[in-house]
Motif scaffolding. Structure first.
Motif, PDB file in Angstrom:
ATOM      1  N   GLU A 286       0.614  -1.090  -0.032  1.00  0.00           N
ATOM      2  CA  GLU A 286      -0.079   0.021   0.015  1.00  0.00           C
ATOM      3  C   GLU A 286       0.845   1.387   0.127  1.00  0.00           C
ATOM      4  O   GLU A 286       0.569   2.259  -0.562  1.00  0.00           O
ATOM      5  CB  GLU A 286      -1.001   0.014   1.099  1.00  0.00           C
ATOM      6  CG  GLU A 286      -0.405  -0.222   2.452  1.00  0.00           C
ATOM      7  CD  GLU A 286      -0.416  -1.489   3.122  1.00  0.00           C
ATOM      8  OE1 GLU A 286      -0.250  -1.846   4.226  1.00  0.00           O
ATOM      9  OE2 GLU A 286      -0.469  -2.485   2.308  1.00  0.00           O
ATOM     10  N   ARG A 287       1.878   1.182   0.506  1.00  0.00           N
ATOM     11  CA  ARG A 287       2.927   2.245   0.389  1.00  0.00           C
ATOM     12  C   ARG A 287       3.543   2.746  -0.800  1.00  0.00           C
ATOM     13  O   ARG A 287       3.332   3.781  -1.262  1.00  0.00           O
ATOM     14  CB  ARG A 287       4.189   2.048   1.386  1.00  0.00           C
ATOM     15  CG  ARG A 287       5.107   3.323   1.750  1.00  0.00           C
ATOM     16  CD  ARG A 287       4.261   4.510   2.463  1.00  0.00           C
ATOM     17  NE  ARG A 287       5.146   5.669   2.398  1.00  0.00           N
ATOM     18  CZ  ARG A 287       4.401   6.777   2.668  1.00  0.00           C
ATOM     19  NH1 ARG A 287       3.227   7.049   2.739  1.00  0.00           N
ATOM     20  NH2 ARG A 287       5.222   7.860   2.724  1.00  0.00           N
TER      21      ARG A 287
ATOM     22  N   THR B 288       0.393   4.229  -2.715  1.00  0.00           N
ATOM     23  CA  THR B 288       0.231   5.773  -2.256  1.00  0.00           C
ATOM     24  C   THR B 288       0.909   6.657  -2.911  1.00  0.00           C
ATOM     25  O   THR B 288       0.586   7.417  -3.519  1.00  0.00           O
ATOM     26  CB  THR B 288       0.330   5.758  -0.635  1.00  0.00           C
ATOM     27  OG1 THR B 288      -0.557   4.960  -0.021  1.00  0.00           O
ATOM     28  CG2 THR B 288       0.201   7.100  -0.025  1.00  0.00           C
ATOM     29  N   ARG B 289       2.420   6.200  -2.967  1.00  0.00           N
ATOM     30  CA  ARG B 289       3.231   7.255  -3.568  1.00  0.00           C
ATOM     31  C   ARG B 289       2.883   7.310  -5.087  1.00  0.00           C
ATOM     32  O   ARG B 289       3.176   8.656  -5.759  1.00  0.00           O
ATOM     33  CB  ARG B 289       4.809   6.713  -3.340  1.00  0.00           C
ATOM     34  CG  ARG B 289       5.236   6.783  -1.894  1.00  0.00           C
ATOM     35  CD  ARG B 289       6.425   6.135  -1.798  1.00  0.00           C
ATOM     36  NE  ARG B 289       7.061   6.394  -0.128  1.00  0.00           N
ATOM     37  CZ  ARG B 289       7.873   5.767   0.142  1.00  0.00           C
ATOM     38  NH1 ARG B 289       8.781   4.845  -0.376  1.00  0.00           N
ATOM     39  NH2 ARG B 289       8.455   5.872   1.635  1.00  0.00           N
TER      40      ARG B 289
ATOM     41  N   ASN C 142      -3.244  14.026   2.491  1.00  0.00           N
ATOM     42  CA  ASN C 142      -3.068  13.498   4.021  1.00  0.00           C
ATOM     43  C   ASN C 142      -2.780  11.953   3.592  1.00  0.00           C
ATOM     44  O   ASN C 142      -3.637  11.206   3.201  1.00  0.00           O
ATOM     45  CB  ASN C 142      -4.243  13.406   4.811  1.00  0.00           C
ATOM     46  CG  ASN C 142      -4.095  13.120   5.922  1.00  0.00           C
ATOM     47  OD1 ASN C 142      -3.122  11.811   6.278  1.00  0.00           O
ATOM     48  ND2 ASN C 142      -4.759  13.340   7.199  1.00  0.00           N
ATOM     49  N   GLU C 143      -1.378  11.808   3.690  1.00  0.00           N
ATOM     50  CA  GLU C 143      -0.775  10.424   3.066  1.00  0.00           C
ATOM     51  C   GLU C 143      -1.257   9.440   3.866  1.00  0.00           C
ATOM     52  O   GLU C 143      -1.444   8.240   3.505  1.00  0.00           O
ATOM     53  CB  GLU C 143       0.923  10.266   3.042  1.00  0.00           C
ATOM     54  CG  GLU C 143       1.120  11.182   1.714  1.00  0.00           C
ATOM     55  CD  GLU C 143       2.852  11.357   1.657  1.00  0.00           C
ATOM     56  OE1 GLU C 143       3.194  10.049   1.844  1.00  0.00           O
ATOM     57  OE2 GLU C 143       3.379  12.122   1.286  1.00  0.00           O
ATOM     58  N   ASP C 144      -1.562   9.622   5.161  1.00  0.00           N
ATOM     59  CA  ASP C 144      -1.873   8.630   6.168  1.00  0.00           C
ATOM     60  C   ASP C 144      -3.344   7.906   5.808  1.00  0.00           C
ATOM     61  O   ASP C 144      -3.527   6.863   5.720  1.00  0.00           O
ATOM     62  CB  ASP C 144      -1.864   8.846   7.633  1.00  0.00           C
ATOM     63  CG  ASP C 144      -0.236   9.032   8.211  1.00  0.00           C
ATOM     64  OD1 ASP C 144       0.509   8.353   7.451  1.00  0.00           O
ATOM     65  OD2 ASP C 144       0.098   9.695   8.850  1.00  0.00           O
ATOM     66  N   GLU C 145      -4.156   8.931   5.655  1.00  0.00           N
ATOM     67  CA  GLU C 145      -5.602   8.455   5.226  1.00  0.00           C
ATOM     68  C   GLU C 145      -5.621   7.978   3.910  1.00  0.00           C
ATOM     69  O   GLU C 145      -6.313   6.878   3.710  1.00  0.00           O
ATOM     70  CB  GLU C 145      -6.394   9.828   5.250  1.00  0.00           C
ATOM     71  CG  GLU C 145      -6.655  10.441   6.737  1.00  0.00           C
ATOM     72  CD  GLU C 145      -7.601  11.581   6.681  1.00  0.00           C
ATOM     73  OE1 GLU C 145      -8.540  11.780   5.462  1.00  0.00           O
ATOM     74  OE2 GLU C 145      -7.874  12.132   7.377  1.00  0.00           O
TER      75      GLU C 145
ATOM     76  N   GLU D  23      -3.261   6.234   2.300  1.00  0.00           N
ATOM     77  CA  GLU D  23      -2.615   4.768   2.528  1.00  0.00           C
ATOM     78  C   GLU D  23      -3.454   3.823   3.215  1.00  0.00           C
ATOM     79  O   GLU D  23      -3.854   2.576   2.827  1.00  0.00           O
ATOM     80  CB  GLU D  23      -1.208   4.821   3.234  1.00  0.00           C
ATOM     81  CG  GLU D  23      -0.544   3.590   3.288  1.00  0.00           C
ATOM     82  CD  GLU D  23       0.760   3.466   4.083  1.00  0.00           C
ATOM     83  OE1 GLU D  23       1.272   2.638   4.427  1.00  0.00           O
ATOM     84  OE2 GLU D  23       1.273   4.912   4.128  1.00  0.00           O
ATOM     85  N   SER D  24      -4.459   4.325   4.119  1.00  0.00           N
ATOM     86  CA  SER D  24      -5.272   3.567   4.939  1.00  0.00           C
ATOM     87  C   SER D  24      -6.509   3.311   3.694  1.00  0.00           C
ATOM     88  O   SER D  24      -6.770   1.845   3.736  1.00  0.00           O
ATOM     89  CB  SER D  24      -5.981   4.483   5.986  1.00  0.00           C
ATOM     90  OG  SER D  24      -7.110   3.432   6.501  1.00  0.00           O
TER      91      SER D  24
END
Length: 571
Positions: free
Chosen positions: A348-349, A352-353, A366-369, A371-372
């Motif tokens: 997932e990382r 995301t990128r 918001n990368e954390d959201e 990625e989730s």
């Protein structure tokens, strides 16, 4: 002030009066299917034409239909421009709900054929010769017809059997009128509803106008076929249509007549025996060809539905209808490869990128959201790799939704890519449900990933960057010197772009219109006065001309007064 679509400019007065009837047809059609009054309220169309629109009560049968079906029927009734626009919207899951997309995919542009005599005249005009001098045989009727063209089977004097695509007479003018109206509506919608809809309707309509004008120019399709042929000259699994340059123009396209069968008919035993077809080989080749178009050439057939794919003897694949093609840059192909590799690796990382780099512009993410959300997607799509289990087109549609949700802007043809993959996936699943999609796609993705690690490629990229940097450093002193010279001379200019002036511009347009009518009214009054005092009376069939001019001026004056009162400007 004029009104522009592409390179065509139309004055406000012409727009209002020349296209009035078409405006009324569109609003009445939308009203018939349940949206007339709401549409007018949202876009202030009543300020253009007053109360001229006539709205009947919704038919009981129509009111019982689901909203998606009513939208589709309204679009079909509005004609070819709106049908094409609806088909384009069906490729945009980022802005159109899935249930409406499914309905828009059913859009049909079937229309009655136009007379063959009209087709003959157009062919003779475009190709510069008589039908008999151009063709050995030419039929009395077409074998296929659509909203923009119809197709004839003919035979050249050399003996070649050909399919001649003839543009429907007058269709370009019809489409241009509709484009003017669509852009006008988009401009009004943008001013009234942009905060609610979250997209720029003017840009969307402008992109559509560009696409449909390209489709009207058959030279573009000729070029697409030629480009496609150059990519597959040495591939024995595909047959590319032959096109005849000397028999093709902007309105005429002549291609070889293709036999074979529709790809979904290759599962029939009698077809397999007659054409020596292996359905598993057909599905594998069709999928491989589309993946090769995407990952190797970056130039793909954007509408590979069953009717556009023929299977010839010995399982040879032939694509038809090259009016809609997609283009992917080398960078976008690599990003697509990263997406597939990320799904297979359940990384997932990495995904995301890739999605952040795929999106253009927008706010900080918001990368954390994100990625989730991507982790949830991977759980949904990454398990199971047959066509029945892994829907690559739907997965890319979900990626498109994420790009939109996080205020990113995806590449123009990314949505078209998802549509093409979904289409070929459905076709291949029908021919061979056991075909393993990821087994075919993964090698292409891995190859693109490996190419980025190629030392020779890295050296070329570094060398290219150094050359560009050296050019910049060499030119920088001269550029700064030119800039300082302009400042010293007082010739430096700063360009400002001011937003929010649309209401003022609209007011100026209305004032200009009224001044024009006032001048016309004054001209008729002066002419009436001069004629009335002339020594000899002027009359036509007993009717005095000065009286006619006076009543024309009076009618214009009353119209102006009503227009001003209606807008509340006279209090």
């Amino acid at each position: 002030m004029g009104f522009t679509i592409g390179k065509k400019k139309v004055s406000p007065l012409t727009r209002k009066f020349k296209h009035l009837q078409r405006y009324i047809e569109i609003i009445n059609t939308l009203s018939k299917y349940g949206w007339g009054s709401e549409l007018i309220a949202k876009t202030d169309l009543h300020t253009l034409f007053g109360d001229r629109f006539k709205f009947g009560k919704e038919l009981v049968e129509i009111s019982k239909l689901p909203e998606g079906e009513r939208i589709r029927r309204a679009i079909e009734e509005l004609g070819p421009t709106f049908v094409k626009f609806g088909q384009m919207l069906s490729t945009r899951p980022d802005i159109v709900p899935q249930e409406l997309i499914e309905e828009l995919e059913k859009l049909q542009d079937e229309v009655p054929t136009f007379p063959t005599e009209d087709a003959r005249r157009l062919i003779e005009k475009e190709l510069g010769g008589s039908i008999d001098s151009l063709f050995k045989e030419f039929p009395d009727s077409p074998f296929a017809a659509a909203s923009m063209a119809q197709v004839y089977k003919a035979v050249l004097h050399e003996g070649d059997e050909v399919a001649i695509k003839v543009q429907r007479p007058g269709i370009a003018d019809v489409i241009e009128v509709d484009l003017v109206i669509m852009q006008d509506y988009a401009r009004r919608l943008k001013k009234k509803q942009k905060a609610e809809i979250g997209i720029d309707p003017e840009t969307m309509v402008s992109e559509f106008a560009r696409a449909i004008r390209k489709e009207l120019n058959f030279k573009v399709e000729f070029g697409n076929v030629t480009h496609f042929d150059s990519d597959y000259q040495d591939d024995p699994t595909i047959h590319v249509l032959k096109v005849y340059k000397e028999y093709s123009t902007e309105k005429i396209l002549t291609m070889e007549l293709i036999g074979g069968v529709k790809i979904t008919d290759s599962i029939k035993p009698e077809v397999q025996e007659q054409f020596r077809i292996d359905p598993k080989l057909v599905a594998s080749r069709a999928l491989e060809l589309v993946l090769k178009q995407i990952f190797e050439h970056g130039y793909f057939h954007a509408d590979p539905h069953p009717g556009n794919i023929r299977v010839l003897e010995d399982s040879i694949i032939c694509f038809l209808d090259f009016g809609m093609m997609g283009t992917l840059s080398a960078r976008l192909r690599e990003q697509l490869a990263d997406i597939l590799i990320g799904v297979v690796a359940k990384d997932e990382r990495k995904l995301t990128r890739t999605i952040i780099s795929l999106g253009q512009g927008g706010q900080s993410v918001n990368e954390d959201e994100l990625e989730s959300d991507i982790a949830e997607l991977i759980k949904t799509y990454a398990f199971g790799s047959t066509l029945d289990d892994f829907d690559l087109g739907a997965f890319l549609g979900e990626i498109s939704d994420l790009i939109t949700a996080y205020d990113l802007k995806g590449p123009r043809d990314f949505y078209l890519l998802g549509k093409a993959l979904s289409s070929i996936q459905g076709v291949c699943a029908e021919v061979d449900p056991d075909l393993n999609l990821m087994a075919h796609a993964k090698p292409y993705a891995e190859q693109l990933a490996l190419e980025r690690l190629d030392p020779e490629r890295a050296l070329k990229e570094i060398s290219s960057s150094l050359v560009e940097s050296s050019k910049l450093m060499l030119e920088l002193p001269y550029t700064l010197n030119d800039l300082l010279t302009l400042v010293k001379r007082g010739e430096g200019k700063v360009k400002f772009e001011i937003f929010g002036l649309e209401p003022l511009i609209d007011s100026l347009e209305r004032i200009t219109d009224r001044l024009s009518f006032a001048l016309i009214m004054a001209s008729f009054l002066v002419a009436s006065a001069l004629i009335s005092i002339a020594p000899m009376p002027y009359a036509v069939e007993g009717i005095e001309v000065d009286v006619v001019f006076f009543f024309i001026a009076l009618a214009i004056g009353i119209w102006l007064l009503i227009s001003i009162v209606r807008r509340g400007k006279l209090k």
